[in-house]
Structure formats: structure tokens, C-alpha cells
Design a protein around this motif. Structure first.
Motif, PDB file in Angstrom:
ATOM      1  N   TYR A  98      -7.666   4.481   3.033  1.00 57.85           N
ATOM      2  CA  TYR A  98      -7.347   3.649   1.863  1.00 57.85           C
ATOM      3  C   TYR A  98      -8.360   2.517   1.800  1.00 57.85           C
ATOM      4  CZ  TYR A  98      -2.451   5.384   1.226  1.00 57.85           C
ATOM      5  OH  TYR A  98      -1.325   6.114   0.984  1.00 57.85           O
ATOM      6  N   THR A 100      -9.378  -0.658  -0.112  1.00 58.82           N
ATOM      7  CA  THR A 100      -8.860  -1.602  -1.111  1.00 58.82           C
ATOM      8  C   THR A 100      -9.995  -2.188  -1.958  1.00 58.82           C
ATOM      9  OG1 THR A 100      -6.975  -2.148   0.285  1.00 58.82           O
ATOM     10  CG2 THR A 100      -7.538  -3.731  -1.447  1.00 58.82           C
ATOM     11  N   MET A 121      -4.323  -5.123   3.646  1.00 58.60           N
ATOM     12  CA  MET A 121      -5.052  -4.521   2.522  1.00 58.60           C
ATOM     13  C   MET A 121      -5.667  -5.658   1.703  1.00 58.60           C
ATOM     14  SD  MET A 121      -2.361  -1.539   1.411  1.00 58.60           S
ATOM     15  CE  MET A 121      -3.544  -0.498   0.546  1.00 58.60           C
ATOM     16  N   SER A 137       2.326   1.701   1.237  1.00 59.92           N
ATOM     17  CA  SER A 137       1.605   0.480   0.868  1.00 59.92           C
ATOM     18  C   SER A 137       2.516  -0.444   0.075  1.00 59.92           C
ATOM     19  CB  SER A 137       0.314   0.804   0.121  1.00 59.92           C
ATOM     20  OG  SER A 137       0.476   1.911  -0.709  1.00 59.92           O
ATOM     21  N   PHE A 147      -6.379   0.455  -4.707  1.00 62.89           N
ATOM     22  CA  PHE A 147      -7.136   1.022  -3.591  1.00 62.89           C
ATOM     23  C   PHE A 147      -7.532   2.458  -3.887  1.00 62.89           C
ATOM     24  CE2 PHE A 147      -2.632   1.558  -2.615  1.00 62.89           C
ATOM     25  CZ  PHE A 147      -2.519   2.850  -2.124  1.00 62.89           C
TER      26      PHE A 147
END
Ligand code: M6P
Ligand code: ZN
Length: 188
Positions: A98, A100, A121, A137, A147
Motif C-alpha cells: 500500500y 500512500t 499511512m 486501513s 493509497f
């Protein structure tokens, strides 16, 4: 044969003009995620059409990888921030990344054996999600959290465990700041 392609991703909105998959997740479909059901019902009465998050993806089926964006809108239900459902992958050998682009959040992770981790994040941080770690998340900010995710096309989503029991830790606001607490409803 597949051909290489440049895919523009708008890191501020999560928009991918060439996306070939897209869905919108209304908050109304996420009732079971939140501990404070009275707060949920109050929120829904005032915001019946609220959107929790949107997912756009670029996928070519015969490829081994695909990618896309998740755009999470800011909000809270009781003391819990807006969050994704959270999942393991069906294929236990598949991880994910992931990256961001904008906003602020927390990535909550846990293993089946009971280990938990949190990864910040924020723009510039790419979170490594190892195989067989459940991941959810959470948007802890006041702006959209956007993201980019990268995953194997055959990873699959396994929602069962998390939908039934929730996650071991909850991301909540305390004294105006995000923190995590043990989930009192988790069957430890
Ligand atoms: C990320 C990726 C997607 C996932 C989405 C929403 O973008 O992991 O595969 O679908 O988050 O999360 P969930 O499916 O758990 O609601
Ligand atoms: Zn995943």
C-alpha cells in the motif's frame, strides 16, 4: 498478448482514468464493523448516502499482478474512524503493498496466531503487507486517504474471519488524537 501501458493515477483523488474495475462502498453497508451501533444509526439517519471508500483497479486477467487505488473518506462513527472491511487473502502465500499518496491513516494488521502490528499511512510511505497478515486501513485524518495497492490477481479476498470477529485492535480517537485499543468484543 498483453502490451505495456502507462497508467495515470491521480494521487490526490485516487482517480485512474484507465481503470477497468471500480466500486463504491456506502457506509450503510458497514454497520457490523462499528462497535457503537447507536452512533452508527444516528450517523446514518443524518448521512444516509455517505460513502466510506471507493476502489479503482487496473487489471489484465492473464497477468500475475494488478494494482489500483483506494480512496477513503474521512469520518467517525462513535470514537472509531472510517475503515475498510479488512481481509486475509484467500491465497495464503500472497502479500500486498500500500503506497500512500495523500491523507493520513493507520494500517492495522494481524496474524491468525494473534500477532498485531500497526503501520503509519502517510504520503511517501509504502506499507509492506506480508503474506497471511489480515489488513484493514483506517482514515485517521480530516481529508481523503488515498493509497495505491499492488497485489497478485489471484490473491482473492477472505473476509470471513474479520467480518465475524472484527480485528484484535480498534483505531479510535482519544483526546483528539488517533490511537489503538484492544477490541473488547474480540474472542481472545
Ligand atoms: C485495498 C485493497 C483492495 C481492497 C480494498 C478495500 O484497496 O486491498 O483489494 O478491496 O483495500 O478493503 P476491503 O476489501 O477490506 O474492504
Ligand atoms: Zn489485501
Amino acid at each position: 498478448m498483453l502490451t505495456p501501458e502507462a497508467i495515470f493515477i491521480d494521487g490526490r483523488t485516487g482517480d485512474i482514468p484507465k481503470a477497468n474495475e471500480h466500486y463504491t462502498k456506502p457506509v450503510a453497508e458497514l454497520r457490523g464493523l462499528y462497535r457503537d451501533t447507536a452512533a452508527f444509526d444516528t450517523y446514518m439517519a443524518a448521512n444516509p448516502d455517505a460513502v466510506g471508500y471507493e476502489v479503482a483497479g487496473y487489471r489484465q486477467d492473464s497477468s500475475d499482478i494488478f494494482f489500483g487505488t483506494t480512496t477513503m473518506y474521512p469520518g467517525k462513527i462513535g470514537e472509531e474512524y472510517f475503515m475498510t472491511r479488512g481481509h486475509y487473502h484467500v491465497r495464503r502465500d500472497c502479500g500486498e503493498a500500500y503506497y500512500t499518496q495523500s491523507g493520513r491513516g493507520l494500517l492495522l494488521l494481524q496474524t491468525r496466531e494473534g500477532e498485531t502490528r500497526e503501520v503509519e499511512m502517510a504520503p511517501g510511505i509504502c506499507a509492506f503487507i506480508p503474506p497471511d497478515w489480515a489488513h484493514r486501513s483506517v482514515n485517521t485524518g480530516h481529508a481523503p486517504l488515498v493509497f495505491v495497492w499492488f497485489c497478485q490477481t489471484t490473491a482473492g479476498h477472505n473476509y470471513g474471519d474479520i467480518l465475524t470477529h472484527g480485528m484484535r485492535r480498534l483505531a479510535v480517537e482519544r483526546d483528539g488524537h488517533p490511537t489503538t485499543i484492544p477490541n473488547p468484543a474480540f474472542p481472545f
